[in-house]
Design a protein around this motif. Structure first.
Motif, PDB file in Angstrom:
ATOM      1  N   GLY A 238       0.857  -1.290   0.004  1.00  0.00           N
ATOM      2  CA  GLY A 238       0.075  -0.181  -0.009  1.00  0.00           C
ATOM      3  C   GLY A 238       0.993   1.312   0.004  1.00  0.00           C
ATOM      4  N   MET A 239       0.255   2.377   0.453  1.00  0.00           N
ATOM      5  CA  MET A 239       0.755   3.560   0.697  1.00  0.00           C
ATOM      6  C   MET A 239       2.007   3.536   1.515  1.00  0.00           C
ATOM      7  SD  MET A 239      -0.269   5.646  -1.838  1.00  0.00           S
ATOM      8  CE  MET A 239       0.340   7.238  -1.015  1.00  0.00           C
ATOM      9  N   PRO A 240       3.353   3.983   1.432  1.00  0.00           N
ATOM     10  CA  PRO A 240       4.135   4.093   2.217  1.00  0.00           C
ATOM     11  C   PRO A 240       3.965   5.244   3.263  1.00  0.00           C
ATOM     12  CG  PRO A 240       5.142   4.907   0.053  1.00  0.00           C
ATOM     13  CD  PRO A 240       3.779   4.482   0.085  1.00  0.00           C
ATOM     14  N   LEU A 241       4.314   5.169   4.431  1.00  0.00           N
ATOM     15  CA  LEU A 241       3.920   6.150   5.479  1.00  0.00           C
ATOM     16  C   LEU A 241       4.632   7.388   4.921  1.00  0.00           C
ATOM     17  CD1 LEU A 241       2.646   5.716   8.304  1.00  0.00           C
ATOM     18  CD2 LEU A 241       4.726   6.577   9.038  1.00  0.00           C
ATOM     19  N   GLY A 242       3.652   8.622   5.043  1.00  0.00           N
ATOM     20  CA  GLY A 242       4.125   9.797   4.672  1.00  0.00           C
ATOM     21  C   GLY A 242       4.115  10.117   3.053  1.00  0.00           C
ATOM     22  N   GLY A 243       3.694   9.233   2.378  1.00  0.00           N
ATOM     23  CA  GLY A 243       3.473   9.337   1.136  1.00  0.00           C
ATOM     24  C   GLY A 243       2.344  10.104   0.541  1.00  0.00           C
ATOM     25  N   ASP A 244       2.439  10.529  -0.702  1.00  0.00           N
ATOM     26  CA  ASP A 244       1.044  11.201  -1.266  1.00  0.00           C
ATOM     27  C   ASP A 244       0.662  10.517  -2.095  1.00  0.00           C
ATOM     28  OD1 ASP A 244      -0.263  13.339  -2.595  1.00  0.00           O
ATOM     29  OD2 ASP A 244       0.717  14.825  -1.628  1.00  0.00           O
ATOM     30  N   LEU A 245      -0.859  10.322  -2.427  1.00  0.00           N
ATOM     31  CA  LEU A 245      -1.485   9.597  -3.513  1.00  0.00           C
ATOM     32  C   LEU A 245      -1.114  10.202  -4.808  1.00  0.00           C
ATOM     33  CD1 LEU A 245      -5.002   9.253  -1.666  1.00  0.00           C
ATOM     34  CD2 LEU A 245      -3.695   7.349  -2.723  1.00  0.00           C
ATOM     35  N   GLU A 246      -1.072  11.625  -4.925  1.00  0.00           N
ATOM     36  CA  GLU A 246      -0.713  12.348  -6.149  1.00  0.00           C
ATOM     37  C   GLU A 246       0.515  11.818  -6.641  1.00  0.00           C
ATOM     38  OE1 GLU A 246      -0.572  16.493  -5.378  1.00  0.00           O
ATOM     39  OE2 GLU A 246      -0.168  16.907  -7.504  1.00  0.00           O
TER      40      GLU A 246
ATOM     41  N   ALA B 180       2.438   8.887  -5.834  1.00  0.00           N
ATOM     42  CA  ALA B 180       2.317   7.416  -6.026  1.00  0.00           C
ATOM     43  C   ALA B 180       2.114   6.697  -7.157  1.00  0.00           C
ATOM     44  CB  ALA B 180       1.552   6.796  -4.900  1.00  0.00           C
ATOM     45  N   ASP B 181       2.830   5.785  -7.565  1.00  0.00           N
ATOM     46  CA  ASP B 181       2.430   4.957  -8.743  1.00  0.00           C
ATOM     47  C   ASP B 181       0.941   4.415  -8.812  1.00  0.00           C
ATOM     48  OD1 ASP B 181       2.933   1.669  -8.579  1.00  0.00           O
ATOM     49  OD2 ASP B 181       3.666   2.879  -7.054  1.00  0.00           O
TER      50      ASP B 181
ATOM     51  N   THR C  86       0.292   1.048  -6.805  1.00  0.00           N
ATOM     52  CA  THR C  86       0.468   1.017  -5.389  1.00  0.00           C
ATOM     53  C   THR C  86      -0.888   1.715  -4.617  1.00  0.00           C
ATOM     54  OG1 THR C  86       2.890   1.124  -5.323  1.00  0.00           O
ATOM     55  CG2 THR C  86       1.781   2.184  -3.461  1.00  0.00           C
ATOM     56  N   VAL C  87      -1.487   2.926  -5.546  1.00  0.00           N
ATOM     57  CA  VAL C  87      -2.697   3.278  -5.411  1.00  0.00           C
ATOM     58  C   VAL C  87      -3.792   2.327  -5.249  1.00  0.00           C
ATOM     59  CG1 VAL C  87      -4.334   4.938  -5.747  1.00  0.00           C
ATOM     60  CG2 VAL C  87      -1.903   5.676  -5.929  1.00  0.00           C
TER      61      VAL C  87
ATOM     62  N   ASP D 165      -5.561  14.051  -5.609  1.00  0.00           N
ATOM     63  CA  ASP D 165      -5.695  12.759  -5.049  1.00  0.00           C
ATOM     64  C   ASP D 165      -6.561  11.992  -5.922  1.00  0.00           C
ATOM     65  OD1 ASP D 165      -3.678  13.446  -3.239  1.00  0.00           O
ATOM     66  OD2 ASP D 165      -5.028  14.464  -2.018  1.00  0.00           O
TER      67      ASP D 165
ATOM     68  N   ALA E 133      -5.370  10.717  -8.861  1.00  0.00           N
ATOM     69  CA  ALA E 133      -4.490   9.470  -8.662  1.00  0.00           C
ATOM     70  C   ALA E 133      -5.371   8.156  -8.538  1.00  0.00           C
ATOM     71  CB  ALA E 133      -3.686   9.661  -7.511  1.00  0.00           C
TER      72      ALA E 133
ATOM     73  N   ASN F 155      -4.017  11.198   2.794  1.00  0.00           N
ATOM     74  CA  ASN F 155      -2.811  10.711   2.569  1.00  0.00           C
ATOM     75  C   ASN F 155      -2.082  10.111   4.085  1.00  0.00           C
ATOM     76  OD1 ASN F 155      -2.172  11.295   0.031  1.00  0.00           O
ATOM     77  ND2 ASN F 155      -1.900  13.627   0.629  1.00  0.00           N
ATOM     78  N   PRO F 156      -1.289   9.074   3.818  1.00  0.00           N
ATOM     79  CA  PRO F 156      -0.992   8.493   5.263  1.00  0.00           C
ATOM     80  C   PRO F 156       0.091   9.232   5.549  1.00  0.00           C
ATOM     81  CG  PRO F 156       0.021   7.410   3.250  1.00  0.00           C
ATOM     82  CD  PRO F 156      -0.801   8.390   2.657  1.00  0.00           C
ATOM     83  N   THR F 157      -0.173  10.470   5.953  1.00  0.00           N
ATOM     84  CA  THR F 157       0.632  11.320   6.636  1.00  0.00           C
ATOM     85  C   THR F 157       0.091  11.544   8.082  1.00  0.00           C
ATOM     86  OG1 THR F 157      -0.417  13.193   5.917  1.00  0.00           O
ATOM     87  CG2 THR F 157       1.620  12.666   4.645  1.00  0.00           C
TER      88      THR F 157
ATOM     89  N   ALA G 253      -4.889   0.916   2.851  1.00  0.00           N
ATOM     90  CA  ALA G 253      -3.832   0.305   3.091  1.00  0.00           C
ATOM     91  C   ALA G 253      -2.455   1.111   3.096  1.00  0.00           C
ATOM     92  CB  ALA G 253      -3.667  -0.902   2.546  1.00  0.00           C
TER      93      ALA G 253
ATOM     94  N   GLY H 179       1.464   0.346   3.801  1.00  0.00           N
ATOM     95  CA  GLY H 179       2.309  -0.831   3.652  1.00  0.00           C
ATOM     96  C   GLY H 179       3.494  -0.676   2.745  1.00  0.00           C
TER      97      GLY H 179
ATOM     98  N   THR I 128       7.072   2.028   8.044  1.00  0.00           N
ATOM     99  CA  THR I 128       6.373   1.358   6.831  1.00  0.00           C
ATOM    100  C   THR I 128       6.413  -0.192   6.948  1.00  0.00           C
ATOM    101  OG1 THR I 128       6.687   3.476   5.424  1.00  0.00           O
ATOM    102  CG2 THR I 128       6.334   1.108   4.343  1.00  0.00           C
TER     103      THR I 128
END
Lengths: 189, 189
Positions: A163-171, A173-174, A177-178, B80, B83, B134-136, B161, B163, B177
């Protein structure tokens, strides 16, 4: 210098830099380094239980009674085991495969410690196998193969979340992964 | 040039570069650019349903009968939403908050479209709210607040998720993460 170049990740330039460093270094330091290299080979062994590199076999994790022996985490390399230890979120034991399936590099199931994993699980006492191979094509294929092989044991098999890595931004992310972060969404209680 | 500098992300140097470009550009191009800027303001509106930016309100997603109106995905910004659309893994509708909680920037619940979300959910017909902020720290706090506010509706609330990103390597991932990817591991059937 030719000797230094045989080390992984050391090319012509790095080897030259290292050689000049050694030439100008005090003799004591050079001997200390040489000793350290020989000592690694002599003092680090493969744990016979989990196949991690450790000063003794069984390693400190496999011989720690406080760690849950019924929870088994399968990783590709000792460095992945270290990464999971750093997270402090896992209190079970490990099984280091020694890599991931990669037909292009000639790495098939025989080259990995999959038979040893099967034997270990069949000895009993395992409640859950966490497949923590990397979320790459090779890691996913390896997890899939192991799940297939252990299916008939009926043991609970889990896969680490993608999933999304911590601190990541959907905008940024590949899109795969989204997509995974949506597919694997969890219910909030 | 002072005008150009008021654009976000445009500093002294970029403004100078843009100004010189405009000075040397053919007149037709300059007019075309100016028209495009005015047109954006005139032709792009806020969708009254989801608050996305769109050529019309309701937007093409909100007015598409093929999209599941009972599945609502809450995002921070229009980017987002884009995305998630690129991932092609979501066939529901959206709610754009217009940001995330950030006390340091003076953004509280009042500055976000949370009341509008509550009103929308209370009108009925929503089965699941997917919290895709976002996961922030800010995104997590925002998701938490919304979950609290909507708790009494009894609607299923899910969180995307967190991860390992696809193609990632445990060895190089940050330890939080890695921890989340273990906490959120899923059972393989």
């Amino acid at each position: 210098m030719a000797g230094l170049r045989r080390l992984p990740g050391i090319g012509e330039k790095s080897a030259t830099r290292l050689a000049f460093f050694l030439l100008s270094a005090p003799e004591a330091l050079v001997h200390e380094l040489a000793d350290a290299i020989v000592r690694v080979k002599k003092e680090i062994v493969l744990c016979e239980e989990c196949f991690d590199l450790a000063p003794a076999s069984p390693c400190s994790i496999c011989s720690d009674p406080a760690r849950d022996a019924a929870l088994l985490c399968v990783v590709e390399e000792p460095a992945d085991l270290e990464a999971i230890e750093r997270s402090r979120r896992f209190a079970g034991r490990y099984h280091v495969l020694g890599g991931a399936l990669s037909p292009i590099d000639g790495i098939g199931p025989q080259e990995l410690r999959i038979a040893a994993l099967e034997a270990r699980v069949q000895r009993g006492g395992v409640r859950e196998v966490v497949l923590a191979t990397n979320p790459t094509a090779e890691g996913d294929a390896t997890a899939h193969l192991i799940a297939e092989r252990l299916r008939q044991t009926g043991i609970r098999m889990t896969r680490i979340a993608c999933g999304m890595p911590l601190g990541g931004d959907l905008e940024y992310a590949d899109h795969v992964t989204v997509g995974r972060s949506l597919d694997n969404r969890r219910v909030l209680e």
